[in-house]
Design an enzyme around this catalytic site. Structure first.
Site, PDB file in Angstrom:
ATOM      1  N   ALA A 272       0.822  -1.178   0.004  1.00  0.00           N
ATOM      2  CA  ALA A 272       0.060   0.069  -0.008  1.00  0.00           C
ATOM      3  C   ALA A 272       0.790   1.040  -0.085  1.00  0.00           C
ATOM      4  O   ALA A 272       2.265   1.104   0.243  1.00  0.00           O
ATOM      5  CB  ALA A 272      -0.879   0.186   1.316  1.00  0.00           C
ATOM      6  N   MET A 273       0.346   2.466  -0.207  1.00  0.00           N
ATOM      7  CA  MET A 273       0.934   3.803  -0.339  1.00  0.00           C
ATOM      8  C   MET A 273       0.180   4.866   0.346  1.00  0.00           C
ATOM      9  O   MET A 273      -1.023   5.035   0.191  1.00  0.00           O
ATOM     10  CB  MET A 273       1.276   3.751  -1.821  1.00  0.00           C
ATOM     11  CG  MET A 273       2.031   5.218  -2.214  1.00  0.00           C
ATOM     12  SD  MET A 273       3.798   5.165  -1.500  1.00  0.00           S
ATOM     13  CE  MET A 273       4.023   6.917  -1.022  1.00  0.00           C
ATOM     14  N   GLU A 274       1.245   5.382   0.985  1.00  0.00           N
ATOM     15  CA  GLU A 274       0.736   6.590   2.271  1.00  0.00           C
ATOM     16  C   GLU A 274       0.588   7.945   1.547  1.00  0.00           C
ATOM     17  O   GLU A 274       0.543   8.879   2.372  1.00  0.00           O
ATOM     18  CB  GLU A 274       1.625   6.758   3.234  1.00  0.00           C
ATOM     19  CG  GLU A 274       2.966   7.341   2.804  1.00  0.00           C
ATOM     20  CD  GLU A 274       4.050   6.518   2.562  1.00  0.00           C
ATOM     21  OE1 GLU A 274       3.817   4.990   2.275  1.00  0.00           O
ATOM     22  OE2 GLU A 274       5.492   6.563   2.744  1.00  0.00           O
ATOM     23  N   ASN A 275       0.102   8.088   0.344  1.00  0.00           N
ATOM     24  CA  ASN A 275      -0.035   9.298  -0.364  1.00  0.00           C
ATOM     25  C   ASN A 275      -1.061  10.249   0.587  1.00  0.00           C
ATOM     26  O   ASN A 275      -2.040   9.721   1.018  1.00  0.00           O
ATOM     27  CB  ASN A 275      -1.041   9.193  -1.681  1.00  0.00           C
ATOM     28  CG  ASN A 275      -0.245   8.094  -2.533  1.00  0.00           C
ATOM     29  OD1 ASN A 275       0.773   8.044  -2.907  1.00  0.00           O
ATOM     30  ND2 ASN A 275      -1.110   7.222  -2.900  1.00  0.00           N
ATOM     31  N   GLU A 308      -0.091   2.830   7.032  1.00  0.00           N
ATOM     32  CA  GLU A 308      -0.216   3.782   6.165  1.00  0.00           C
ATOM     33  C   GLU A 308      -0.859   4.974   6.705  1.00  0.00           C
ATOM     34  O   GLU A 308      -0.387   6.045   6.578  1.00  0.00           O
ATOM     35  CB  GLU A 308      -1.342   3.356   4.805  1.00  0.00           C
ATOM     36  CG  GLU A 308      -0.620   2.288   3.962  1.00  0.00           C
ATOM     37  CD  GLU A 308       0.774   2.232   3.779  1.00  0.00           C
ATOM     38  OE1 GLU A 308       1.431   3.121   3.491  1.00  0.00           O
ATOM     39  OE2 GLU A 308       1.303   1.103   3.486  1.00  0.00           O
ATOM     40  N   GLU A 330      10.244   4.456   7.326  1.00  0.00           N
ATOM     41  CA  GLU A 330       9.713   3.100   7.182  1.00  0.00           C
ATOM     42  C   GLU A 330       9.813   2.192   8.559  1.00  0.00           C
ATOM     43  O   GLU A 330       9.121   1.613   8.929  1.00  0.00           O
ATOM     44  CB  GLU A 330       9.943   2.289   6.262  1.00  0.00           C
ATOM     45  CG  GLU A 330       9.625   2.822   4.819  1.00  0.00           C
ATOM     46  CD  GLU A 330       8.183   2.998   4.447  1.00  0.00           C
ATOM     47  OE1 GLU A 330       7.436   2.206   5.295  1.00  0.00           O
ATOM     48  OE2 GLU A 330       7.743   3.520   3.547  1.00  0.00           O
TER      49      GLU A 330
HETATM   50  N1  TRP Z   1       5.858   3.575   1.194  1.00  0.00           N
HETATM   51  C1  TRP Z   1       5.052   2.474   0.995  1.00  0.00           C
HETATM   52  C2  TRP Z   1       4.712   1.732   2.375  1.00  0.00           C
HETATM   53  O1  TRP Z   1       5.659   1.583   3.144  1.00  0.00           O
HETATM   54  C3  TRP Z   1       5.349   1.380   0.441  1.00  0.00           C
HETATM   55  C4  TRP Z   1       5.980   1.659  -1.080  1.00  0.00           C
HETATM   56  C5  TRP Z   1       7.237   2.103  -1.510  1.00  0.00           C
HETATM   57  C6  TRP Z   1       5.537   1.296  -2.301  1.00  0.00           C
HETATM   58  N2  TRP Z   1       7.269   1.986  -2.890  1.00  0.00           N
HETATM   59  C7  TRP Z   1       6.295   1.522  -3.496  1.00  0.00           C
HETATM   60  C8  TRP Z   1       4.058   0.727  -2.767  1.00  0.00           C
HETATM   61  C9  TRP Z   1       5.949   1.278  -4.790  1.00  0.00           C
HETATM   62  C10 TRP Z   1       3.836   0.547  -3.899  1.00  0.00           C
HETATM   63  C11 TRP Z   1       4.712   0.885  -5.066  1.00  0.00           C
HETATM   64  O2  TRP Z   1       3.527   1.784   2.850  1.00  0.00           O
HETATM   65 ZN    ZN Z   2       5.658   2.361   4.673  1.00  0.00          ZN
END
Ligand code: TRP
Ligand code: ZN
Length: 909
Positions: A272-275, A308, A330
């Site tokens: 997942a991604m924390e946008n 996230e 992280e």
């Molecule tokens: N930052 C995200 C997390 O730790 C993970 C992440 C980093 C990510 N690069 C990515 C997700 C590329 C998808 C694609 O939650």
């Molecule tokens: Zn993360």
């Protein structure tokens, strides 16, 4: 050395960091969304950074078609330098406007970085360097800007238009060419680095919930999914609500947005991604109901939703200066999500179960990474492709480093440290040093503050420290001493390392299990925390002796309780001592660990036997004391089922391999399987008892107590079906099949199927067929179906041909990362007994798939490439065959940097 098309070295060095020559203050983006050709107008205001010498502006870009560049509204001259767009004669004073018009093709974006299409909807992924695939930009995390985003698209096809922040305007578009089109305009109230930008457009529906914070602030929470998936969003929403409340309660960190959105997407490279305000999730970490998701899925969703969300502060409000500092966000955020899950779990036993699970991940995945060709410090010094450094070292070891800080300053002190960190750095892009300094500054009298420079070796030195402990009891003097010797192994590019700061929590037990009082004679070793019977020593030397006085009987030491530091502990406790700890250790982690050591010892003894002397399938000799201890544990009414399941599960094949200098995966598999089968017989009545006592759970709830009961019932069922292999009993396989058919939830259903697969029973095949028929419309369950087969126990070498067959299945696709992982990774990375074949066919398959995937999605390919990281430890004929496979991949022209980096490190001397 690897170089790019301009002949420049590809390696990026931490020491080369320099401040940005320009700041971007505002960004106004307009998207005309079209799968084949999306138009992006990017209007920025910039100004020179007066702190660095004047220089041209170099903007990153990748796979973009450039149409126009305007400076202050005038068309401007520019040049290309490789992939960068360079502007030379920019105003020296004040701010200026820069407008860039580009197009890109989301439909063809199979890398899933930047703007892409998944099932007819648009999504973005910008971390780490995906924003440059959307527009030309200073794609680095220390450039933070205010964003305004306008999305324009066909209204019927893309009714929902989302971006970060608040929606300030929306409506139908007017004028010719705009028939049936609409727009939405979003403003993010917070400055952010471009890696946190996101947009989503498509036919989605949302579960909504309004909450009021402790401070009385109102927020709207939304979980967006495809229309058929709404019935699988309750758990994610509940987890999100708990996350918001927890961060406020535990760390005083509130939600800083009116609206917080989660969107699920089926094609996604990671979890997942924390946008900012618009988290985008792999469906695997959002969608769950009892029929389709297991207890593990439910727990993972809680962790990832928490993770996230917690990034909103640890990562977004305070971000990383550069990607070498990745663990700043992280490691801290994994620590926070681990603590969140522990706090939600409630009871001490459930907390300990979570800790054991986390340590198990660390030891089975991170320790091997730290000992292999990809070993790197928590704060790396160099990389070729940053995507390769989203690793268990950055995440899980990074979390352990944060946890040690909490151990050294105490829970309250750590809370103070976190408060200071966010006060000091809010709105900034900072470093790991800044974080450690803040925690120390908030606790000036702590062992952390006293040892800070040495403690920070945890950020710079790679490799898992080995901590040897030798003990001596002097009955006359009534003293007991422990001598610790610490060594940090060499890793690629690093040797001759210094001693680290190692917090070691310990206690002493009497032979009957009583906790003995601890009184250091001389107080020679500093202590970070102490109760009457437990101390956390702070080791700082290569060799340290601690002596306890008033010890009236030979004690049993219990060292490294709670796994207080990420080290390999070498102790030669006798079996008797381990048995005392398995029965009585007041520390559940070490109690579990005692059982693991007893099992490991027997497995290693079985492996060490001359293969000819052992029976064909590596029979291990089992002693009554060991069996009795496991029986007692299984029958102990005071222990939680979840703990029993962990304690009775044998160490994984990967973990066993880590204990050996030369690895024969087949032999490890055979000996472990043989021990499993013997335990199935020796404890038959006890498994029966455990199954009968735990298999009926009533209605489904994913809480720790009932999921623990399901886990133990599942283990017991597996053992009962396994025992039937030798006895020819048909009853238990039949019952497993029945349970598979009738199960009221996916956990029980999958466990029943696993029981049949694990025993290689003929009923596994009809069960698999039925499973597919039942769930053919549930993508995440079909992933399980592929994974079960890729991960199946290999009794006749049948798994690889089946995997190859399954790749031709109508439901299989290499383009969907979840699907590729479900089949190929389950086989290559998670099924060592089937993958390491003496005919090398597993490795041939691996090299084919790495190459095929690399042409589609280098990030996913590079993860698969790592399946052969530890090839040098393999026994022959595996080692030679693995090397050949690696060379075959290396010989391929135009590999991605991602795969090239992994393979060349593996092959490097
Ligand atoms: N930052 C995200 C997390 O730790 C993970 C992440 C980093 C990510 N690069 C990515 C997700 C590329 C998808 C694609 O939650
Ligand atoms: Zn993360």
């Amino acid at each position: 050395m690897l170089r790019d098309d301009l002949g420049q070295p590809l390696t990026i060095l931490r020491e080369d960091y320099s401040a940005t020559p320009y700041w971007i203050d505002t960004v106004d983006l307009t998207f005309d969304l079209d799968p084949a050709k999306t138009r992006v107008v990017n209007r920025m205001t910039l100004r020179r950074n007066a702190d660095v010498p004047a220089q041209p502006l170099k903007l990153d870009g990748e796979e973009l078609n450039l149409a126009r560049v305007l400076v202050n509204g005038q068309s401007a001259s520019f040049r290309m330098e490789g992939k960068q767009l360079v502007l030379d004669n920019l105003p020296a004073e004040g701010s200026f406007d820069l407008e860039i018009f580009t197009t890109c093709c989301p439909a063809k974006n199979t890398k899933l970085m930047g703007l892409y299409v998944s099932q007819d909807a648009f999504f973005t992924q910008c971390e780490a360097e995906g924003f440059r695939r959307i527009t030309y930009f200073l794609d680095r995390p220390d450039v933070m800007a205010s964003y305004t985003v306008t999305l324009r698209a066909d209204k019927a096809r893309y009714p929902v238009l989302l971006s970060n922040g608040n929606r300030v305007d929306s409506g139908d578009l007017q004028g010719t060419g705009n028939e049936g089109r609409h727009f939405a305009k979003w403003v993010d109230p917070h400055k952010k680095p471009c890696y946190l930008f996101a947009l989503v457009a498509g036919q989605l529906v949302a579960r909504e919930q309004r909450i009021t914070s402790r401070a009385g602030q109102e927020h709207l929470l939304q979980v967006y999914v495809r229309p058929g998936d709404l019935d699988k969003t309750e758990h994610a929403m509940t987890s999100l609500v708990y996350s918001v409340l927890w961060d406020e309660a535990r760390f005083g960190l509130p939600l800083d947005l009116e609206r917080f959105m989660i969107v699920a997407v089926g094609d996604f490279n990671m979890g997942a991604m924390e946008n900012k305000g618009l988290n985008i999730f792999n469906t695997k970490y959002v969608l769950a109901n009892p029929a389709t998701a297991t207890d593990v899925d439910f727990a993972n969703i809680e962790s990832v939703v928490g993770h996230e969300y917690f990034h909103n502060w640890s990562g977004n409000r305070v971000t990383c200066r550069d990607w070498f500092q990745l663990s700043l966000k992280e490691g801290l955020t994994v620590f926070r999500d681990q603590e969140f899950s522990m706090d939600l779990a409630g009871s001490a036993s459930a907390r300990a179960v979570k800790r054991i699970e986390d340590v198990r991940v660390l030891r089975t995945a991170q320790f091997p990474e730290d000992a292999g060709p990809m070993a790197h410090p928590v704060r790396p010094d160099s990389y070729i492709e940053i995507n390769n450094f989203y690793t268990v070292t950055i995440y899980e070891k990074g979390a352990e480093v944060v946890r040690m800080m909490q151990t050294l300053v105490g829970r309250e002190g750590f809370q103070k440290g976190i408060t200071l960190y966010f006060e000091r750095f809010d709105g900034q892009a900072v470093t790991c040093d800044d974080f450690a300094q803040a925690i120390a500054d908030a606790n000036p009298e702590s062992e952390l503050a006293r040892q800070l420079p040495q403690f920070k070796l945890w950020y710079s030195q790679a490799g898992t420290p080995r901590l040897r402990v030798e003990t001596a009891y002097d009955a006359q003097a009534q003293t007991f001493s422990l001598t610790f010797t610490q060594t940090v192994p060499d890793t690629p590019g690093q040797s001759g390392k210094s001693a680290m700061v190692v917090p070691v929590t310990l206690g002493l037990l009497a032979a009957d299990g009583r906790a003995l009082p601890l009184q250091q004679s001389g107080d020679a070793v500093p202590v970070a925390a102490a109760s009457g019977t437990e101390q956390t020593l702070v080791l700082t030397q290569a060799r340290t002796t601690v002596t306890y006085g008033g010890v009236t009987e030979q004690p049993v030491p219990s060292v490294l309780r709670q796994f207080s530091a990420p080290v390999v502990l070498e102790a030669d406790d006798s079996d008797d001592q381990l048995l005392v700890r398995l029965r009585h250790d007041s520390d559940p982690f070490n109690r579990w660990e005692a059982g693991q050591r007893l099992s490991l010892r027997r497995i290693l003894a079985g492996i060490a036997q001359e293969p000819a002397a052992a029976s064909a399938d590596g029979q291990v000799l089992l002693d009554a004391a060991y069996i009795d201890a496991l029986r007692q544990l299984l029958r102990d009414a005071t222990l939680d089922a979840a703990f029993k399941e962990l304690a009775l599960t044998l160490p994984s094949e990967n973990y066993i391999a880590e204990q050996l200098d030369v690895v024969d995966p087949q032999r490890i598999h055979a000996v472990r399987e043989s021990l499993r089968e013997q335990l199935a017989h020796a404890l038959y009545d006890d498994w029966l008892h455990a199954y009968e006592a735990h298999h009926d759970n009533g209605g489904y709830s994913p809480d720790p107590v009932s999921s623990g009961r399901r886990a133990l019932a599942g283990l017991a069922l597996g053992m009962l079906v396994l025992a039937a292999r030798r006895t020819g009993d048909a009853v238990w396989p039949g019952r497993a099949y029945q349970r598979f058919k009738d199960a009221g939830n996916m956990t029980d259903r999958q466990n029943a199927l696993l029981a049949l697969l694990g025993a290689g029973h003929e009923l596994a095949q009809p069960a698999l067929q039925r499973f597919h028929a039942l769930f053919r419309h549930e993508a995440l369950v079909i992933d399980k179906w592929f994974a079960l087969q890729g991960g199946a126990v290999d009794r006749q070498g049948q798994v690889l041909p089946q995997v190859r067959q399954l790749m031709k299945h109508a439901d299989f696709s290499l383009k969907n990362p979840n699907r590729a992982r479900s089949l190929i990774f389950s086989y290559c990375s998670a099924n060592p007994g089937a993958f390491h074949r003496s005919d090398a066919a597993g490795y041939v398959f691996w090299s084919e798939q790495v190459i095929a995937l690399d042409a589609i999605n280098p990030q996913v390919a590079a993860r698969l490439a790592r399946a052969l990281d530890r090839w040098k430890k393999l026994a022959e004929p595996y080692r030679h065959a693995a090397e050949e496979a690696l060379r075959r991949v290396a010989a391929k022209a135009d590999l991605s940097n991602d795969v090239r980096e992994v393979i060349s490190r593996a092959l490097a001397a």
